[in-house]
Design an enzyme around this catalytic site. Structure first.
Site, PDB file in Angstrom:
ATOM      1  N   LYS A  66     -23.289 -47.926 -30.898  1.00 60.73           N
ATOM      2  CA  LYS A  66     -25.096 -48.039 -31.141  1.00 60.73           C
ATOM      3  C   LYS A  66     -24.423 -49.219 -33.021  1.00 60.73           C
ATOM      4  CE  LYS A  66     -28.093 -44.833 -32.084  1.00 60.73           C
ATOM      5  NZ  LYS A  66     -28.959 -45.425 -31.030  1.00 60.73           N
ATOM      6  N   THR A  68     -26.350 -49.053 -35.408  1.00 60.68           N
ATOM      7  CA  THR A  68     -25.832 -48.047 -36.659  1.00 60.68           C
ATOM      8  C   THR A  68     -24.593 -48.573 -36.967  1.00 60.68           C
ATOM      9  OG1 THR A  68     -28.276 -47.491 -35.828  1.00 60.68           O
ATOM     10  CG2 THR A  68     -26.952 -45.913 -37.231  1.00 60.68           C
ATOM     11  N   TYR A  69     -23.546 -47.875 -36.376  1.00 60.75           N
ATOM     12  CA  TYR A  69     -22.515 -47.399 -36.992  1.00 60.75           C
ATOM     13  C   TYR A  69     -21.687 -48.627 -36.958  1.00 60.75           C
ATOM     14  CZ  TYR A  69     -22.976 -42.362 -36.648  1.00 60.75           C
ATOM     15  OH  TYR A  69     -22.771 -41.044 -36.723  1.00 60.75           O
ATOM     16  N   ARG A  94     -23.043 -51.539 -38.175  1.00 64.68           N
ATOM     17  CA  ARG A  94     -23.011 -52.141 -38.647  1.00 64.68           C
ATOM     18  C   ARG A  94     -22.571 -51.355 -40.625  1.00 64.68           C
ATOM     19  NH1 ARG A  94     -28.939 -54.613 -38.119  1.00 64.68           N
ATOM     20  NH2 ARG A  94     -28.828 -54.769 -36.432  1.00 64.68           N
ATOM     21  N   THR A 123     -15.198 -38.565 -23.651  1.00 66.61           N
ATOM     22  CA  THR A 123     -13.854 -39.187 -24.773  1.00 66.61           C
ATOM     23  C   THR A 123     -14.260 -40.194 -25.792  1.00 66.61           C
ATOM     24  OG1 THR A 123     -12.456 -37.789 -23.794  1.00 66.61           O
ATOM     25  CG2 THR A 123     -11.538 -38.893 -25.436  1.00 66.61           C
ATOM     26  N   LEU A 124     -14.779 -40.267 -27.090  1.00 66.84           N
ATOM     27  CA  LEU A 124     -14.700 -41.431 -27.285  1.00 66.84           C
ATOM     28  C   LEU A 124     -13.839 -42.056 -28.277  1.00 66.84           C
ATOM     29  CD1 LEU A 124     -18.802 -40.012 -27.587  1.00 66.84           C
ATOM     30  CD2 LEU A 124     -18.115 -41.963 -27.417  1.00 66.84           C
ATOM     31  N   GLU A 125     -13.445 -43.020 -28.677  1.00 68.55           N
ATOM     32  CA  GLU A 125     -12.722 -43.666 -29.773  1.00 68.55           C
ATOM     33  C   GLU A 125     -13.313 -44.265 -30.858  1.00 68.55           C
ATOM     34  OE1 GLU A 125     -10.469 -46.438 -31.806  1.00 68.55           O
ATOM     35  OE2 GLU A 125     -11.820 -47.067 -29.818  1.00 68.55           O
ATOM     36  N   TYR A 178     -14.563 -42.824  -7.872  1.00 68.55           N
ATOM     37  CA  TYR A 178     -13.440 -42.029  -8.960  1.00 68.55           C
ATOM     38  C   TYR A 178     -12.347 -40.621  -8.765  1.00 68.55           C
ATOM     39  CZ  TYR A 178     -11.569 -40.891 -13.468  1.00 68.55           C
ATOM     40  OH  TYR A 178      -9.819 -40.899 -14.440  1.00 68.55           O
ATOM     41  N   GLN A 200     -12.984 -33.793 -16.886  1.00 68.80           N
ATOM     42  CA  GLN A 200     -12.658 -33.239 -17.958  1.00 68.80           C
ATOM     43  C   GLN A 200     -14.033 -33.035 -19.127  1.00 68.80           C
ATOM     44  OE1 GLN A 200     -10.812 -37.293 -19.261  1.00 68.80           O
ATOM     45  NE2 GLN A 200     -13.426 -37.532 -20.188  1.00 68.80           N
TER      46      GLN A 200
END
Length: 188
Positions: A111, A113-114, A116, A135-137, A170, A180
């Site tokens: 996004k 917002t992040y 920036r 899973t987000l990094e 997949y 997961q």
């Protein structure tokens, strides 16, 4: 591959459980307080991260190796916010559980917002017939500590529908991240 609209996303969530829990509209406040938005947008869905984080640390002087990942390279944190050290990263997971249809490829984008604020979300595909928590990094590219808010919008997924079904999904190939739950570390 046409990008799918908000109407399509709502129908797939309602009829096929594609996103659970699902916010059919864009949510911008919580109890009157402004938040980083989440929910259905014009051509995508803004996902939230849960309150479970793994923050990268080098206290053990480990080497990052995707074939032999040392789980001690992370500190587990549970809370409403996550503070990522300067020039470091953290892992989290989505609040939402996804079930991607066989004829759809989903791409996760950060996004603005992040972005920036110098916080980058790794771009990742959700393949046909994959399901699970994403899973987000989060990479903090700044020389300052950075804050991520749990249960608020952190990234957007867009849905691309293919003209024909893939030969091998997949699920068909027994993907290692299938179904997961929680923050999932690298596997080989």
């Amino acid at each position: 591959m046409p990008i799918k609209s908000d109407k399509w996303i709502r129908r797939m969530a309602r009829e096929h459980g594609m996103i659970e829990p699902f916010a059919p509209d864009q949510v911008r406040t919580n109890g009157g307080a402004r938040i980083v938005s989440y929910g259905t947008s014009s051509y995508g869905y803004d996902i939230r991260c849960a309150d479970e984080f793994k923050i990268f640390t080098n206290i053990n002087s480990a080497i990052v190796d995707p074939k032999d990942f040392d789980a001690d390279s992370f500190v587990d944190v549970k809370g409403a916010v996550c503070i990522i050290p300067p020039n470091s990263f953290a892992l989290a997971r989505t609040v939402e559980y996804f079930r991607i249809p066989r004829n759809v490829l989903t791409i996760c984008l950060g996004k603005s917002t992040y972005a920036r604020c110098g916080i980058i979300v790794n771009v990742t595909p959700l393949e046909p017939e994959w399901e699970g928590h994403v899973t987000l990094e989060f990479s903090n590219t700044t020389p300052l500590p950075a804050k991520i808010y749990a249960n608020e919008g952190v990234a957007q997924v867009i849905f691309l529908e293919a003209d024909e079904l893939c030969e091998v999904s997949y699920r068909d190939r027994g993907g290692k991240y299938q179904a997961q739950r929680g923050v999932t570390l690298p596997k080989t």
